[in-house]
Design a protein around this motif. Structure first.
Motif, PDB file in Angstrom:
ATOM      1  N   ALA A 155     -17.935  32.267  -1.159  1.00  0.00           N
ATOM      2  CA  ALA A 155     -16.726  32.184  -1.990  1.00  0.00           C
ATOM      3  C   ALA A 155     -16.051  30.827  -1.809  1.00  0.00           C
ATOM      4  CB  ALA A 155     -15.760  33.318  -1.634  1.00  0.00           C
ATOM      5  N   LEU A 156     -16.004  30.337  -0.581  1.00  0.00           N
ATOM      6  CA  LEU A 156     -15.427  29.023  -0.308  1.00  0.00           C
ATOM      7  C   LEU A 156     -16.230  27.931  -1.011  1.00  0.00           C
ATOM      8  CD1 LEU A 156     -13.383  27.254   1.237  1.00  0.00           C
ATOM      9  CD2 LEU A 156     -14.952  27.339   3.189  1.00  0.00           C
ATOM     10  N   LEU A 157     -17.535  28.032  -0.958  1.00  0.00           N
ATOM     11  CA  LEU A 157     -18.395  27.062  -1.634  1.00  0.00           C
ATOM     12  C   LEU A 157     -18.176  27.102  -3.143  1.00  0.00           C
ATOM     13  CD1 LEU A 157     -20.663  24.965  -1.471  1.00  0.00           C
ATOM     14  CD2 LEU A 157     -22.296  26.855  -1.491  1.00  0.00           C
ATOM     15  N   ALA A 158     -18.054  28.304  -3.715  1.00  0.00           N
ATOM     16  CA  ALA A 158     -17.805  28.434  -5.156  1.00  0.00           C
ATOM     17  C   ALA A 158     -16.459  27.810  -5.526  1.00  0.00           C
ATOM     18  CB  ALA A 158     -17.838  29.908  -5.568  1.00  0.00           C
ATOM     19  N   ARG A 159     -15.443  28.020  -4.691  1.00  0.00           N
ATOM     20  CA  ARG A 159     -14.129  27.423  -4.962  1.00  0.00           C
ATOM     21  C   ARG A 159     -14.222  25.898  -4.897  1.00  0.00           C
ATOM     22  NH1 ARG A 159      -9.654  27.237  -0.619  1.00  0.00           N
ATOM     23  NH2 ARG A 159     -10.975  25.483  -0.135  1.00  0.00           N
ATOM     24  N   ASP A 160     -14.911  25.384  -3.885  1.00  0.00           N
ATOM     25  CA  ASP A 160     -15.069  23.934  -3.765  1.00  0.00           C
ATOM     26  C   ASP A 160     -15.786  23.354  -4.980  1.00  0.00           C
ATOM     27  OD1 ASP A 160     -13.786  24.030  -1.317  1.00  0.00           O
ATOM     28  OD2 ASP A 160     -15.610  23.711  -0.128  1.00  0.00           O
ATOM     29  N   ARG A 161     -16.802  24.049  -5.447  1.00  0.00           N
ATOM     30  CA  ARG A 161     -17.538  23.583  -6.633  1.00  0.00           C
ATOM     31  C   ARG A 161     -16.641  23.613  -7.864  1.00  0.00           C
ATOM     32  NH1 ARG A 161     -23.162  26.711  -5.440  1.00  0.00           N
ATOM     33  NH2 ARG A 161     -24.037  25.157  -4.029  1.00  0.00           N
ATOM     34  N   ALA A 162     -15.827  24.661  -7.999  1.00  0.00           N
ATOM     35  CA  ALA A 162     -14.920  24.764  -9.147  1.00  0.00           C
ATOM     36  C   ALA A 162     -13.892  23.635  -9.132  1.00  0.00           C
ATOM     37  CB  ALA A 162     -14.216  26.121  -9.150  1.00  0.00           C
ATOM     38  N   VAL A 163     -13.363  23.314  -7.965  1.00  0.00           N
ATOM     39  CA  VAL A 163     -12.399  22.218  -7.861  1.00  0.00           C
ATOM     40  C   VAL A 163     -13.075  20.893  -8.209  1.00  0.00           C
ATOM     41  CG1 VAL A 163     -10.990  20.867  -6.240  1.00  0.00           C
ATOM     42  CG2 VAL A 163     -10.857  23.359  -6.232  1.00  0.00           C
ATOM     43  N   GLU A 164     -14.266  20.683  -7.684  1.00  0.00           N
ATOM     44  CA  GLU A 164     -15.001  19.445  -7.982  1.00  0.00           C
ATOM     45  C   GLU A 164     -15.290  19.337  -9.469  1.00  0.00           C
ATOM     46  OE1 GLU A 164     -16.641  15.783  -7.488  1.00  0.00           O
ATOM     47  OE2 GLU A 164     -15.577  16.944  -5.946  1.00  0.00           O
ATOM     48  N   ASN A 165     -15.679  20.451 -10.087  1.00  0.00           N
ATOM     49  CA  ASN A 165     -15.933  20.481 -11.526  1.00  0.00           C
ATOM     50  C   ASN A 165     -14.684  20.114 -12.310  1.00  0.00           C
ATOM     51  OD1 ASN A 165     -18.270  20.864 -12.886  1.00  0.00           O
ATOM     52  ND2 ASN A 165     -18.033  23.067 -13.125  1.00  0.00           N
ATOM     53  N   TRP A 166     -13.547  20.710 -11.931  1.00  0.00           N
ATOM     54  CA  TRP A 166     -12.269  20.439 -12.592  1.00  0.00           C
ATOM     55  C   TRP A 166     -11.892  18.967 -12.448  1.00  0.00           C
ATOM     56  CZ3 TRP A 166      -7.540  19.488  -9.816  1.00  0.00           C
ATOM     57  CH2 TRP A 166      -6.418  19.375 -10.645  1.00  0.00           C
ATOM     58  N   LEU A 167     -12.063  18.430 -11.244  1.00  0.00           N
ATOM     59  CA  LEU A 167     -11.750  17.016 -11.038  1.00  0.00           C
ATOM     60  C   LEU A 167     -12.603  16.124 -11.934  1.00  0.00           C
ATOM     61  CD1 LEU A 167     -11.401  16.946  -7.145  1.00  0.00           C
ATOM     62  CD2 LEU A 167      -9.572  16.571  -8.809  1.00  0.00           C
ATOM     63  N   GLN A 168     -13.904  16.420 -11.999  1.00  0.00           N
ATOM     64  CA  GLN A 168     -14.823  15.602 -12.788  1.00  0.00           C
ATOM     65  C   GLN A 168     -14.615  15.770 -14.292  1.00  0.00           C
ATOM     66  OE1 GLN A 168     -17.017  13.279 -11.760  1.00  0.00           O
ATOM     67  NE2 GLN A 168     -16.405  13.584  -9.643  1.00  0.00           N
ATOM     68  N   SER A 169     -14.373  17.012 -14.734  1.00  0.00           N
ATOM     69  CA  SER A 169     -14.336  17.260 -16.178  1.00  0.00           C
ATOM     70  C   SER A 169     -12.954  17.101 -16.797  1.00  0.00           C
ATOM     71  CB  SER A 169     -14.867  18.663 -16.484  1.00  0.00           C
ATOM     72  OG  SER A 169     -13.997  19.646 -15.957  1.00  0.00           O
ATOM     73  N   GLU A 170     -11.884  17.241 -16.005  1.00  0.00           N
ATOM     74  CA  GLU A 170     -10.542  17.164 -16.586  1.00  0.00           C
ATOM     75  C   GLU A 170      -9.667  16.077 -15.978  1.00  0.00           C
ATOM     76  OE1 GLU A 170      -8.542  20.896 -17.231  1.00  0.00           O
ATOM     77  OE2 GLU A 170     -10.453  21.962 -17.201  1.00  0.00           O
ATOM     78  N   VAL A 171      -9.601  16.023 -14.666  1.00  0.00           N
ATOM     79  CA  VAL A 171      -8.683  15.075 -14.028  1.00  0.00           C
ATOM     80  C   VAL A 171      -9.164  13.640 -14.205  1.00  0.00           C
ATOM     81  CG1 VAL A 171      -7.647  14.364 -11.840  1.00  0.00           C
ATOM     82  CG2 VAL A 171      -7.864  16.796 -12.381  1.00  0.00           C
ATOM     83  N   LEU A 172     -10.421  13.376 -13.922  1.00  0.00           N
ATOM     84  CA  LEU A 172     -10.942  12.010 -14.031  1.00  0.00           C
ATOM     85  C   LEU A 172     -10.837  11.468 -15.456  1.00  0.00           C
ATOM     86  CD1 LEU A 172     -12.127   9.667 -12.459  1.00  0.00           C
ATOM     87  CD2 LEU A 172     -14.388  10.656 -12.814  1.00  0.00           C
ATOM     88  N   PRO A 173     -11.225  12.236 -16.490  1.00  0.00           N
ATOM     89  CA  PRO A 173     -11.056  11.721 -17.854  1.00  0.00           C
ATOM     90  C   PRO A 173      -9.585  11.468 -18.204  1.00  0.00           C
ATOM     91  CG  PRO A 173     -12.625  13.534 -17.858  1.00  0.00           C
ATOM     92  CD  PRO A 173     -12.017  13.485 -16.489  1.00  0.00           C
ATOM     93  N   ALA A 174      -8.684  12.328 -17.745  1.00  0.00           N
ATOM     94  CA  ALA A 174      -7.255  12.120 -18.024  1.00  0.00           C
ATOM     95  C   ALA A 174      -6.765  10.846 -17.329  1.00  0.00           C
ATOM     96  CB  ALA A 174      -6.444  13.323 -17.560  1.00  0.00           C
ATOM     97  N   TYR A 175      -7.193  10.644 -16.102  1.00  0.00           N
ATOM     98  CA  TYR A 175      -6.815   9.436 -15.373  1.00  0.00           C
ATOM     99  C   TYR A 175      -7.360   8.199 -16.087  1.00  0.00           C
ATOM    100  CZ  TYR A 175      -6.789   5.819 -11.809  1.00  0.00           C
ATOM    101  OH  TYR A 175      -6.625   4.634 -11.142  1.00  0.00           O
ATOM    102  N   ASP A 176      -8.628   8.251 -16.464  1.00  0.00           N
ATOM    103  CA  ASP A 176      -9.234   7.107 -17.158  1.00  0.00           C
ATOM    104  C   ASP A 176      -8.504   6.805 -18.468  1.00  0.00           C
ATOM    105  OD1 ASP A 176     -11.102   6.760 -15.148  1.00  0.00           O
ATOM    106  OD2 ASP A 176     -12.695   7.857 -16.200  1.00  0.00           O
ATOM    107  N   ALA A 177      -8.095   7.849 -19.182  1.00  0.00           N
ATOM    108  CA  ALA A 177      -7.382   7.651 -20.450  1.00  0.00           C
ATOM    109  C   ALA A 177      -6.032   6.978 -20.218  1.00  0.00           C
ATOM    110  CB  ALA A 177      -7.197   8.994 -21.161  1.00  0.00           C
ATOM    111  N   ILE A 178      -5.329   7.365 -19.168  1.00  0.00           N
ATOM    112  CA  ILE A 178      -4.027   6.748 -18.860  1.00  0.00           C
ATOM    113  C   ILE A 178      -4.209   5.300 -18.420  1.00  0.00           C
ATOM    114  CG2 ILE A 178      -2.119   6.790 -17.193  1.00  0.00           C
ATOM    115  CD1 ILE A 178      -1.768   8.772 -19.442  1.00  0.00           C
ATOM    116  N   VAL A 179      -5.240   5.045 -17.630  1.00  0.00           N
ATOM    117  CA  VAL A 179      -5.500   3.660 -17.192  1.00  0.00           C
ATOM    118  C   VAL A 179      -5.836   2.794 -18.402  1.00  0.00           C
ATOM    119  CG1 VAL A 179      -7.110   2.206 -15.893  1.00  0.00           C
ATOM    120  CG2 VAL A 179      -6.158   4.263 -14.834  1.00  0.00           C
ATOM    121  N   ALA A 180      -6.616   3.351 -19.327  1.00  0.00           N
ATOM    122  CA  ALA A 180      -7.016   2.594 -20.515  1.00  0.00           C
ATOM    123  C   ALA A 180      -5.845   2.360 -21.467  1.00  0.00           C
ATOM    124  CB  ALA A 180      -8.140   3.324 -21.248  1.00  0.00           C
TER     125      ALA A 180
END
Length: 92
Positions: free
Chosen positions: A41-66
């Motif tokens: 369960a901990l591994l699944a949560r870690d994967r979900a957080v990593e997925n969220w960071l890669q798919s939502e947070v990073l693109p939002a950050y890149d868009a603001i920087v751009a």
């Protein structure tokens, strides 16, 4: 070669009792199974957080920087939240 490793784990009394209760109820066959399931369960949560960071947070950050003009100031966000809060209070 063995595919498992043995560990000695110390748990707070409350967690230890929870593990024993899970085994006693028949939900798990052993304490090890309870711990393995918790780690999965901990591994699944870690994967979900990593997925969220890669798919939502990073693109939002890149868009603001751009294009920093797309961003909103803290003051604007606070004002917007305060307005929503006031409006929600009136509708109750």
């Amino acid at each position: 070669m063995r595919s498992t490793q043995q560990f000695s784990v110390t748990l707070p009394n409350e967690m230890a009792q929870m593990v024993k209760t899970k085994v006693a109820s028949g939900e798990y066959a052993s304490e090890s199974e309870v711990i393995r399931d918790g780690l999965r369960a901990l591994l699944a949560r870690d994967r979900a957080v990593e997925n969220w960071l890669q798919s939502e947070v990073l693109p939002a950050y890149d868009a603001i920087v751009a294009n920093p003009a797309r961003g909103r100031s803290i003051a604007d966000i606070r004002a917007s939240l305060n307005a929503e809060h006031r409006l929600a209070g009136k509708t109750r």
